[in-house]
Design an enzyme around this catalytic site. Sequence first.
Site, PDB file in Angstrom:
ATOM      1  N   HIS A  50     -32.602 -11.413   4.725  1.00  0.00           N
ATOM      2  CA  HIS A  50     -32.638 -12.179   5.965  1.00  0.00           C
ATOM      3  C   HIS A  50     -31.360 -11.913   6.761  1.00  0.00           C
ATOM      4  O   HIS A  50     -30.433 -11.278   6.257  1.00  0.00           O
ATOM      5  CB  HIS A  50     -32.789 -13.674   5.670  1.00  0.00           C
TER       6      HIS A  50
HETATM    7  P1  TYD Z   1     -32.906 -18.754  -0.155  1.00  0.00           P
HETATM    8  O1  TYD Z   1     -32.562 -18.693   1.304  1.00  0.00           O
HETATM    9  O2  TYD Z   1     -34.248 -18.286  -0.579  1.00  0.00           O
HETATM   10  O3  TYD Z   1     -31.825 -17.964  -0.989  1.00  0.00           O
HETATM   11  P2  TYD Z   1     -31.360 -16.460  -0.716  1.00  0.00           P
HETATM   12  O4  TYD Z   1     -29.901 -16.573  -0.407  1.00  0.00           O
HETATM   13  O5  TYD Z   1     -31.674 -15.666  -1.913  1.00  0.00           O
HETATM   14  O6  TYD Z   1     -32.132 -15.975   0.458  1.00  0.00           O
HETATM   15  O7  TYD Z   1     -32.664 -20.239  -0.624  1.00  0.00           O
HETATM   16  C1  TYD Z   1     -33.412 -20.833  -1.659  1.00  0.00           C
HETATM   17  C2  TYD Z   1     -33.647 -22.295  -1.316  1.00  0.00           C
HETATM   18  O8  TYD Z   1     -32.423 -23.019  -1.302  1.00  0.00           O
HETATM   19  C3  TYD Z   1     -34.274 -22.471   0.052  1.00  0.00           C
HETATM   20  O9  TYD Z   1     -35.356 -23.375  -0.087  1.00  0.00           O
HETATM   21  C4  TYD Z   1     -33.224 -23.105   0.892  1.00  0.00           C
HETATM   22  C5  TYD Z   1     -32.302 -23.766  -0.103  1.00  0.00           C
HETATM   23  N1  TYD Z   1     -30.898 -23.762   0.312  1.00  0.00           N
HETATM   24  C6  TYD Z   1     -30.288 -24.960   0.662  1.00  0.00           C
HETATM   25  O10 TYD Z   1     -30.916 -26.041   0.673  1.00  0.00           O
HETATM   26  N2  TYD Z   1     -28.966 -24.954   1.013  1.00  0.00           N
HETATM   27  C7  TYD Z   1     -28.240 -23.814   1.045  1.00  0.00           C
HETATM   28  O11 TYD Z   1     -27.021 -23.840   1.375  1.00  0.00           O
HETATM   29  C8  TYD Z   1     -28.884 -22.559   0.698  1.00  0.00           C
HETATM   30  C9  TYD Z   1     -28.138 -21.266   0.746  1.00  0.00           C
HETATM   31  C10 TYD Z   1     -30.214 -22.590   0.339  1.00  0.00           C
END
Ligand code: TYD
Length: 136
Positions: A50
């Site tokens: 992303h």
């Molecule tokens: P995600 O964005 O999939 O992680 P990656 O960094 O691998 O893309 O995040 C996983 C889940 O965690 C998503 O449902 C959002 C949540 N999340 C939070 O609530 N707070 C945060 O600071 C982060 C980074 C993720």
Amino acid sequence: MANFRLINLPVFSDPRGSLTFAEANKHLPFAVKRAYWIYEVPEGQMRGDHAHKECHEILIAVNGSFEVEINIRGDIEVFSLNKPHIGLYIPPGIWTKEGNFSQNAVCLVLASHPYNENDYIRSYQEYLSFYNDPIS
Ligand code: TYD
């Protein structure tokens, strides 16, 4: 747009072990509002995939190793992170993926903004059109 780069953080090593630290606006190019860490990543799994519209991040391999693919509108560079005193600064507007996590890897992320799902661009097509749009 600010450029991504590796940041060398201070290290204090003595017979008791090593210590590294990072202060906002001194060692880091922004004030940290949030920290999160990724760990227990099964072999072959990717994280990220992303871009952020406004959030700046620093990724640090506080344990183990992993790779970070930086993609600026199709221009790709890969960094291997494996040292707890080296951070990879990623400004907004960059499509980023993490992979090749070692079994014991811990990826610490320091972020400039609180969590906000609206700051994410999760579709690569949307990312390309967002940054090709002259008004954005
Ligand atoms: P995600 O964005 O999939 O992680 P990656 O960094 O691998 O893309 O995040 C996983 C889940 O965690 C998503 O449902 C959002 C949540 N999340 C939070 O609530 N707070 C945060 O600071 C982060 C980074 C993720």
